[in-house]
Design an enzyme around this catalytic site. Structure first.
Site, PDB file in Angstrom:
ATOM      1  N   GLY A   1      92.387 -11.624 -52.093  1.00 17.36           N
ATOM      2  CA  GLY A   1      93.147 -12.504 -52.975  1.00 17.36           C
ATOM      3  C   GLY A   1      92.335 -13.597 -53.632  1.00 17.36           C
ATOM      4  O   GLY A   1      92.893 -14.496 -54.256  1.00 17.36           O
TER       5      GLY A   1
ATOM      6  N   ASN B   1      99.358  -2.510 -50.780  1.00 24.37           N
ATOM      7  CA  ASN B   1     100.013  -3.451 -49.877  1.00 24.37           C
ATOM      8  C   ASN B   1     100.735  -4.489 -50.726  1.00 24.37           C
ATOM      9  O   ASN B   1     100.106  -5.380 -51.291  1.00 24.37           O
ATOM     10  CB  ASN B   1      98.966  -4.120 -48.966  1.00 24.37           C
ATOM     11  CG  ASN B   1      99.578  -5.183 -48.074  1.00 24.37           C
ATOM     12  OD1 ASN B   1     100.791  -5.239 -47.886  1.00 24.37           O
ATOM     13  ND2 ASN B   1      98.728  -6.049 -47.520  1.00 24.37           N
ATOM     14  N   TRP B   2     102.049  -4.345 -50.817  1.00 32.71           N
ATOM     15  CA  TRP B   2     102.836  -5.235 -51.679  1.00 32.71           C
ATOM     16  C   TRP B   2     103.000  -6.639 -51.106  1.00 32.71           C
ATOM     17  O   TRP B   2     103.432  -7.542 -51.814  1.00 32.71           O
ATOM     18  CB  TRP B   2     104.218  -4.637 -51.907  1.00 32.71           C
ATOM     19  CG  TRP B   2     104.239  -3.534 -52.926  1.00 32.71           C
ATOM     20  CD1 TRP B   2     103.183  -3.061 -53.657  1.00 32.71           C
ATOM     21  CD2 TRP B   2     105.375  -2.758 -53.316  1.00 32.71           C
ATOM     22  NE1 TRP B   2     103.593  -2.051 -54.488  1.00 32.71           N
ATOM     23  CE2 TRP B   2     104.938  -1.837 -54.293  1.00 32.71           C
ATOM     24  CE3 TRP B   2     106.716  -2.749 -52.931  1.00 32.71           C
ATOM     25  CZ2 TRP B   2     105.802  -0.927 -54.898  1.00 32.71           C
ATOM     26  CZ3 TRP B   2     107.577  -1.833 -53.532  1.00 32.71           C
ATOM     27  CH2 TRP B   2     107.132  -0.941 -54.499  1.00 32.71           C
ATOM     28  N   LYS B   3     102.698  -6.797 -49.827  1.00 30.36           N
ATOM     29  CA  LYS B   3     102.881  -8.100 -49.165  1.00 30.36           C
ATOM     30  C   LYS B   3     104.329  -8.580 -49.382  1.00 30.36           C
ATOM     31  O   LYS B   3     105.251  -7.773 -49.319  1.00 30.36           O
ATOM     32  CB  LYS B   3     101.828  -9.092 -49.655  1.00 30.36           C
ATOM     33  CG  LYS B   3     100.408  -8.536 -49.500  1.00 30.36           C
ATOM     34  CD  LYS B   3      99.317  -9.539 -49.754  1.00 30.36           C
ATOM     35  CE  LYS B   3      97.959  -8.870 -49.582  1.00 30.36           C
ATOM     36  NZ  LYS B   3      96.843  -9.824 -49.699  1.00 30.36           N
TER      37      LYS B   3
ATOM     38  N   HIS C   1      96.313  -6.818 -40.331  1.00 27.37           N
ATOM     39  CA  HIS C   1      95.841  -7.415 -41.583  1.00 27.37           C
ATOM     40  C   HIS C   1      95.432  -8.860 -41.313  1.00 27.37           C
ATOM     41  O   HIS C   1      96.006  -9.538 -40.470  1.00 27.37           O
ATOM     42  CB  HIS C   1      96.948  -7.364 -42.641  1.00 27.37           C
ATOM     43  CG  HIS C   1      96.476  -7.691 -44.019  1.00 27.37           C
ATOM     44  ND1 HIS C   1      96.286  -9.000 -44.435  1.00 27.37           N
ATOM     45  CD2 HIS C   1      96.142  -6.909 -45.072  1.00 27.37           C
ATOM     46  CE1 HIS C   1      95.873  -8.989 -45.689  1.00 27.37           C
ATOM     47  NE2 HIS C   1      95.771  -7.730 -46.100  1.00 27.37           N
TER      48      HIS C   1
ATOM     49  N   GLU D   1      95.954 -11.518 -42.793  1.00 26.57           N
ATOM     50  CA  GLU D   1      97.030 -12.504 -42.927  1.00 26.57           C
ATOM     51  C   GLU D   1      97.915 -12.520 -41.696  1.00 26.57           C
ATOM     52  O   GLU D   1      98.423 -13.578 -41.301  1.00 26.57           O
ATOM     53  CB  GLU D   1      97.845 -12.195 -44.191  1.00 26.57           C
ATOM     54  CG  GLU D   1      97.062 -12.466 -45.463  1.00 26.57           C
ATOM     55  CD  GLU D   1      97.574 -11.722 -46.681  1.00 26.57           C
ATOM     56  OE1 GLU D   1      96.936 -11.840 -47.739  1.00 26.57           O
ATOM     57  OE2 GLU D   1      98.597 -11.006 -46.577  1.00 26.57           O
TER      58      GLU D   1
ATOM     59  N   GLU E   1      88.305  -5.099 -44.647  1.00 24.76           N
ATOM     60  CA  GLU E   1      88.714  -6.135 -45.589  1.00 24.76           C
ATOM     61  C   GLU E   1      87.997  -7.442 -45.257  1.00 24.76           C
ATOM     62  O   GLU E   1      88.433  -8.187 -44.373  1.00 24.76           O
ATOM     63  CB  GLU E   1      90.224  -6.364 -45.514  1.00 24.76           C
ATOM     64  CG  GLU E   1      91.045  -5.206 -46.013  1.00 24.76           C
ATOM     65  CD  GLU E   1      92.428  -5.670 -46.461  1.00 24.76           C
ATOM     66  OE1 GLU E   1      92.860  -5.253 -47.536  1.00 24.76           O
ATOM     67  OE2 GLU E   1      93.054  -6.454 -45.744  1.00 24.76           O
TER      68      GLU E   1
ATOM     69  N   GLY F   1      95.809  -4.973 -52.794  1.00 25.40           N
ATOM     70  CA  GLY F   1      96.853  -5.983 -52.861  1.00 25.40           C
ATOM     71  C   GLY F   1      97.413  -6.118 -54.263  1.00 25.40           C
ATOM     72  O   GLY F   1      98.226  -5.332 -54.711  1.00 25.40           O
ATOM     73  N   GLY F   2      96.948  -7.140 -54.980  1.00 23.61           N
ATOM     74  CA  GLY F   2      97.512  -7.476 -56.290  1.00 23.61           C
ATOM     75  C   GLY F   2      97.559  -6.343 -57.284  1.00 23.61           C
ATOM     76  O   GLY F   2      98.539  -6.190 -58.033  1.00 23.61           O
TER      77      GLY F   2
ATOM     78  N   SER G   1      90.269  -7.527 -53.318  1.00 27.22           N
ATOM     79  CA  SER G   1      90.207  -7.640 -54.783  1.00 27.22           C
ATOM     80  C   SER G   1      89.754  -6.332 -55.435  1.00 27.22           C
ATOM     81  O   SER G   1      88.951  -6.333 -56.365  1.00 27.22           O
ATOM     82  CB  SER G   1      89.291  -8.801 -55.190  1.00 27.22           C
ATOM     83  OG  SER G   1      89.791 -10.034 -54.708  1.00 27.22           O
TER      84      SER G   1
END
Length: 253
Positions: free
Chosen positions: A173, A9-11, A95, A97, A167, A234-235, A213
């Site tokens: 994050g 997920n590049w956000k 998600h 967010e 999640e 994510g990251g 994470s």
């Protein structure tokens, strides 16, 4: 045997040039599609170019959200019809967010899940608890309620094809990760809930990811758990080397 699914997920990261370079580097290194589903969920701006770039490769492209209506006066939104027209395969729905910043609810998540299936997209439906809910012992009840609301109105076949991403909101994050045992326990609760809503066969077919994470250092332990079938990342999905390592770990699970 459930095929693992690793989804990045590049956000709201990467320029068009960076997205193109990433895919060009990764697509030749991605494991065979028979071993793991390798997915990149990119910003809507880049979906068309990424679908074209990954044609005939093992990489699949997903969207990060969508509107539940097929068309209409919804400025700034993207419809399932438009995503399908581009050749997108997956779409992340609900998600944390999106729930936190854009007022998505269990009800709106369900409408989007239903719409995704209506238009030939596979939803990656996110569920998870806050730190406060976890510390007060509400994890199970919160996640079960999200699963029940999100899957309302689906057929057994659709539920079998759905991907659920657990999640924990407190781990997204933050650098914090639920232990593999804790993550597996909650994914087991999700699977049991699906069985109660549909049947045991559906529960055994549905794929459940862990997200929060996830990185190369912990992916193998997580993937070794009974109820964890992949990861929503994510990251660690933003860098070529780490994402390839995650895909490789998924292919060996």
């Amino acid at each position: 045997m459930r095929k693992p699914i690793i989804a990045g997920n590049w956000k709201m990261y990467k320029t068009a040039a960076e997205a193109k370079q990433f895919v060009e580097e990764v697509k030749g290194l991605a494991p065979d599609a028979s071993k793991v589903d390798s997915v990149i969920c990119a910003p809507a701006l880049y979906l068309q170019q990424l679908v074209a770039s990954t044609e005939s490769s093992a990489l699949q492209i997903g969207a990060q959200t969508m509107h539940e209506e097929k068309e209409g006066a919804f400025t700034g939104e993207v419809s399932p019809v438009q995503l399908k027209d581009l050749g997108v395969n997956y779409v992340i729905i609900g998600h944390s967010e999106r729930r936190q910043y854009f007022n998505e609810t269990d009800h709106s998540v369900n409408k989007k899940v239903v719409a995704a299936f209506e238009h030939g997209l596979t939803p990656i439906m996110c569920v998870g608890e806050t730190l406060e809910q976890r510390e007060s012992g509400e994890t199970g009840s919160v996640v079960e309620a999200q699963v029940e609301a999100g899957l309302a109105g689906l057929s057994e076949q659709q539920a079998s094809e759905l991907v659920i991403a657990y999640e924990p909101i407190w781990a997204i994050g933050t650098g914090k990760t639920a232990t593999a045992e804790d993550a597996n326990e909650v994914c087991g609760i999700i699977r049991k809930k699906v069985a109660s809503l549909f049947n045991e066969e559906t529960a055994q077919n549905i794929r459940i990811q862990y997200g929060g994470s996830v990185k190369p250092a912990n992916i193998e332990e997580l993937m070794g758990m009974e109820h964890i079938d992949g990861a929503l990342v994510g990251g660690a999905s933003l860098e070529t080397d780490s994402f390839v390592k995650l895909l490789e770990a998924g292919s060996h699970a």
